[in-house]
Design a protein around this motif. Structure first.
Motif, PDB file in Angstrom:
ATOM      1  N   ILE A 110      35.641 -61.469 -22.058  1.00  0.00           N
ATOM      2  CA  ILE A 110      35.469 -61.109 -23.460  1.00  0.00           C
ATOM      3  C   ILE A 110      36.814 -61.137 -24.187  1.00  0.00           C
ATOM      4  N   ALA A 111      37.843 -60.604 -23.567  1.00  0.00           N
ATOM      5  CA  ALA A 111      39.163 -60.545 -24.196  1.00  0.00           C
ATOM      6  C   ALA A 111      39.716 -61.933 -24.491  1.00  0.00           C
ATOM      7  N   GLU A 112      39.332 -62.913 -23.684  1.00  0.00           N
ATOM      8  CA  GLU A 112      39.853 -64.274 -23.860  1.00  0.00           C
ATOM      9  C   GLU A 112      38.904 -65.165 -24.655  1.00  0.00           C
ATOM     10  N   GLY A 113      37.901 -64.574 -25.286  1.00  0.00           N
ATOM     11  CA  GLY A 113      37.068 -65.322 -26.214  1.00  0.00           C
ATOM     12  C   GLY A 113      35.828 -65.959 -25.635  1.00  0.00           C
ATOM     13  N   HIS A 114      35.487 -65.625 -24.401  1.00  0.00           N
ATOM     14  CA  HIS A 114      34.292 -66.189 -23.783  1.00  0.00           C
ATOM     15  C   HIS A 114      33.066 -65.333 -24.113  1.00  0.00           C
ATOM     16  N   GLU A 115      31.915 -65.847 -23.755  1.00  0.00           N
ATOM     17  CA  GLU A 115      30.653 -65.161 -24.010  1.00  0.00           C
ATOM     18  C   GLU A 115      29.966 -64.890 -22.678  1.00  0.00           C
ATOM     19  N   ILE A 116      29.216 -63.784 -22.615  1.00  0.00           N
ATOM     20  CA  ILE A 116      28.542 -63.403 -21.376  1.00  0.00           C
ATOM     21  C   ILE A 116      27.049 -63.296 -21.634  1.00  0.00           C
ATOM     22  N   GLY A 117      26.266 -63.953 -20.777  1.00  0.00           N
ATOM     23  CA  GLY A 117      24.818 -63.895 -20.863  1.00  0.00           C
ATOM     24  C   GLY A 117      24.218 -63.305 -19.595  1.00  0.00           C
ATOM     25  N   ASN A 118      22.938 -62.996 -19.670  1.00  0.00           N
ATOM     26  CA  ASN A 118      22.188 -62.375 -18.581  1.00  0.00           C
ATOM     27  C   ASN A 118      21.590 -63.457 -17.680  1.00  0.00           C
ATOM     28  N   HIS A 119      21.798 -63.330 -16.377  1.00  0.00           N
ATOM     29  CA  HIS A 119      21.223 -64.269 -15.409  1.00  0.00           C
ATOM     30  C   HIS A 119      20.401 -63.529 -14.352  1.00  0.00           C
ATOM     31  N   SER A 120      19.921 -62.337 -14.710  1.00  0.00           N
ATOM     32  CA  SER A 120      19.124 -61.447 -13.854  1.00  0.00           C
ATOM     33  C   SER A 120      20.034 -60.602 -12.970  1.00  0.00           C
ATOM     34  N   TRP A 121      19.424 -59.676 -12.251  1.00  0.00           N
ATOM     35  CA  TRP A 121      20.200 -58.792 -11.388  1.00  0.00           C
ATOM     36  C   TRP A 121      20.641 -59.486 -10.112  1.00  0.00           C
ATOM     37  N   ASN A 122      19.703 -60.134  -9.407  1.00  0.00           N
ATOM     38  CA  ASN A 122      20.107 -60.774  -8.136  1.00  0.00           C
ATOM     39  C   ASN A 122      19.375 -62.090  -7.862  1.00  0.00           C
ATOM     40  N   HIS A 123      19.022 -62.801  -8.947  1.00  0.00           N
ATOM     41  CA  HIS A 123      18.610 -64.213  -8.839  1.00  0.00           C
ATOM     42  C   HIS A 123      17.264 -64.481  -8.174  1.00  0.00           C
ATOM     43  N   GLN A 134      13.178 -65.754  -8.470  1.00  0.00           N
ATOM     44  CA  GLN A 134      12.345 -66.527  -9.391  1.00  0.00           C
ATOM     45  C   GLN A 134      11.463 -65.519 -10.138  1.00  0.00           C
ATOM     46  N   LEU A 135      11.755 -65.303 -11.374  1.00  0.00           N
ATOM     47  CA  LEU A 135      11.099 -64.228 -12.124  1.00  0.00           C
ATOM     48  C   LEU A 135       9.580 -64.359 -12.176  1.00  0.00           C
ATOM     49  N   PRO A 136       9.002 -65.575 -12.290  1.00  0.00           N
ATOM     50  CA  PRO A 136       7.539 -65.653 -12.316  1.00  0.00           C
ATOM     51  C   PRO A 136       6.875 -65.275 -10.993  1.00  0.00           C
ATOM     52  N   LYS A 137       7.645 -65.191  -9.920  1.00  0.00           N
ATOM     53  CA  LYS A 137       7.071 -64.889  -8.617  1.00  0.00           C
ATOM     54  C   LYS A 137       7.121 -63.406  -8.265  1.00  0.00           C
ATOM     55  N   ILE A 138       7.644 -62.596  -9.181  1.00  0.00           N
ATOM     56  CA  ILE A 138       7.660 -61.155  -8.942  1.00  0.00           C
ATOM     57  C   ILE A 138       6.809 -60.487 -10.020  1.00  0.00           C
ATOM     58  N   SER A 139       6.534 -59.212  -9.849  1.00  0.00           N
ATOM     59  CA  SER A 139       5.692 -58.519 -10.821  1.00  0.00           C
ATOM     60  C   SER A 139       6.418 -58.407 -12.158  1.00  0.00           C
ATOM     61  N   ARG A 140       5.651 -58.157 -13.199  1.00  0.00           N
ATOM     62  CA  ARG A 140       6.261 -58.020 -14.516  1.00  0.00           C
ATOM     63  C   ARG A 140       7.207 -56.822 -14.543  1.00  0.00           C
ATOM     64  N   ALA A 141       6.820 -55.753 -13.892  1.00  0.00           N
ATOM     65  CA  ALA A 141       7.695 -54.581 -13.849  1.00  0.00           C
ATOM     66  C   ALA A 141       9.002 -54.903 -13.139  1.00  0.00           C
ATOM     67  N   ALA A 142       8.907 -55.677 -12.055  1.00  0.00           N
ATOM     68  CA  ALA A 142      10.122 -56.066 -11.328  1.00  0.00           C
ATOM     69  C   ALA A 142      10.984 -56.995 -12.166  1.00  0.00           C
ATOM     70  N   ALA A 143      10.348 -57.899 -12.916  1.00  0.00           N
ATOM     71  CA  ALA A 143      11.104 -58.805 -13.785  1.00  0.00           C
ATOM     72  C   ALA A 143      11.813 -58.012 -14.884  1.00  0.00           C
ATOM     73  N   ASP A 144      11.107 -57.030 -15.446  1.00  0.00           N
ATOM     74  CA  ASP A 144      11.741 -56.169 -16.447  1.00  0.00           C
ATOM     75  C   ASP A 144      12.978 -55.490 -15.884  1.00  0.00           C
ATOM     76  N   LYS A 145      12.868 -54.988 -14.664  1.00  0.00           N
ATOM     77  CA  LYS A 145      14.000 -54.298 -14.054  1.00  0.00           C
ATOM     78  C   LYS A 145      15.171 -55.256 -13.814  1.00  0.00           C
ATOM     79  N   GLN A 146      14.865 -56.484 -13.402  1.00  0.00           N
ATOM     80  CA  GLN A 146      15.911 -57.488 -13.203  1.00  0.00           C
ATOM     81  C   GLN A 146      16.724 -57.695 -14.476  1.00  0.00           C
ATOM     82  N   ILE A 147      16.017 -57.829 -15.601  1.00  0.00           N
ATOM     83  CA  ILE A 147      16.697 -58.108 -16.863  1.00  0.00           C
ATOM     84  C   ILE A 147      17.394 -56.857 -17.393  1.00  0.00           C
TER      85      ILE A 147
END
Length: 341
Positions: free
Chosen positions: A159-172, A174-187
């Motif tokens: 951040i200090a050097e001008g870059h941007e950070i995005g979300n790539h989940s908690w531990n990678h 496949q989000l469609p293969k887990i429950s919606r509650a688990a996907a919510d927790k990942q994000i």
């Protein structure tokens, strides 16, 4: 005129007509007069909002046309705004299911976005940051929550050097293969780790492997207000651990507006950067963060990603292979295929 209809009779008829009009009992040309009067009253007020649809399309007692619903939906200001509003589109992407997902952007100049997934890695990411800083290049890092929690100082440096950070989940996963509650927790957990480290909530989400379904995407967009970011250039650096191959593939495929996928956890990917950056800079290219690139999207030439496998394969990555996901050691992400437009 009938001689039997006196002047006083016409006056009584006129008063009766006015009474019927004020009660909204008459309908002229399919438009309820009460609606017309209300529309005139609203337009006379300096504080009244603009109408959502032409009254010529609304009949008394009839349903609101679809165009009115569309106009109202498109005005909802919940979408993330790019960092440079002076160069952004005239209106933000609407909230909910209509929120946009980007694989690339239409621009009028030679600018691309470098994006790095799965980090940060304390053995390789600092070297990459040094290379970028030396050339004044900004990038976007889609980090894992586990690694963000382990390396908060690296996120603060980004951040200090001008870059941007995005979300790539908690531990990678496949989000469609887990429950919606688990996907919510990942994000949610990944966003929380990023915010704890930097003080900023991420605006963008890149789902692991690019795997997503329309229903889950709509849910995550509405719940977390994140815009999905995929890619248009994939050198398969996770698979082909060769700096020269990675560099040549990017140079062959990069175009103005490209979003380039890389992984800063691989030493070979980082080793490809100096010559890649210098070559593209020499060709007149400029590097931007995802927000900066989206801010330069040209009205009338909008490219909205259509994630083809969302419809065709239930969110499965188009290219599949065994993924080794040990986040303290090796991490070989599977390159998800994105249907471009």
């Amino acid at each position: 005129m009938s001689s039997g209809f006196t002047r006083s009779g016409w006056m009584r008829a006129g008063l009766l007509s006015v009474g019927l009009l004020s009660a909204g009992a008459l309908d002229v040309g399919g438009l309820g007069v009460r609606a017309a009067l209300a529309q005139q009253a609203a337009s006379a007020s300096p504080f009244a909002p603009p109408p959502v649809a032409s009254t010529s399309n609304i009949s008394s007692g009839g349903a609101r046309p679809a165009s009115a619903d569309t106009a109202m939906a498109s005005s909802e200001p919940n979408a993330p705004k790019p960092d440079k509003p002076s160069r952004t589109k005239a209106s933000s992407a609407p909230a909910g299911p209509l929120k946009r997902s980007y694989s690339s952007v239409s621009v009028g100049e030679k600018v691309v976005a470098l994006t790095f997934d799965d980090g940060p890695n304390p053995a390789t990411t600092p070297k990459l940051l040094d290379m970028l800083k030396a050339r004044g290049v900004h990038a976007t890092f889609f980090v894992l929550g586990t690694r963000a929690a382990e390396n908060p100082a690296l996120l603060r440096r980004m951040i200090a050097e001008g870059h941007e950070i995005g979300n790539h989940s908690w531990n990678h996963p496949q989000l469609p293969k887990i429950s919606r509650a688990a996907a919510d927790k990942q994000i949610a957990d990944a966003s929380a780790a990023i915010e704890r480290a930097t003080g900023k909530k991420p605006r963008y989400l890149r789902p692991p492997y690019g795997a997503m379904t329309p229903a889950l995407r709509s849910h995550l967009e509405q719940k977390y207000g994140l815009t999905f970011v995929y890619w248009s250039v994939d050198p398969l650096d996770w698979k082909n651990r060769n700096a020269k191959t990675v560099r040549e593939r990017i140079l062959a495929k990069a175009r103005p507006g490209s979003i380039i996928l890389l992984h800063d956890i691989h030493a070979t990917s980082v080793a490809a950067m100096p010559e890649l950056l210098d070559t593209m800079l020499a060709k007149g290219y400029r590097f931007a963060t995802v927000s900066e690139l989206i801010a330069q999207d040209q009205p009338g030439r909008v490219h909205v990603a259509s994630n083809a496998f969302e419809q065709s394969s239930g969110g499965k990555p188009r290219r599949s292979a065994a993924a080794s996901t040990t986040h303290t050691g090796h991490h070989k992400p599977v390159a998800g295929g994105i249907g471009l437009y």
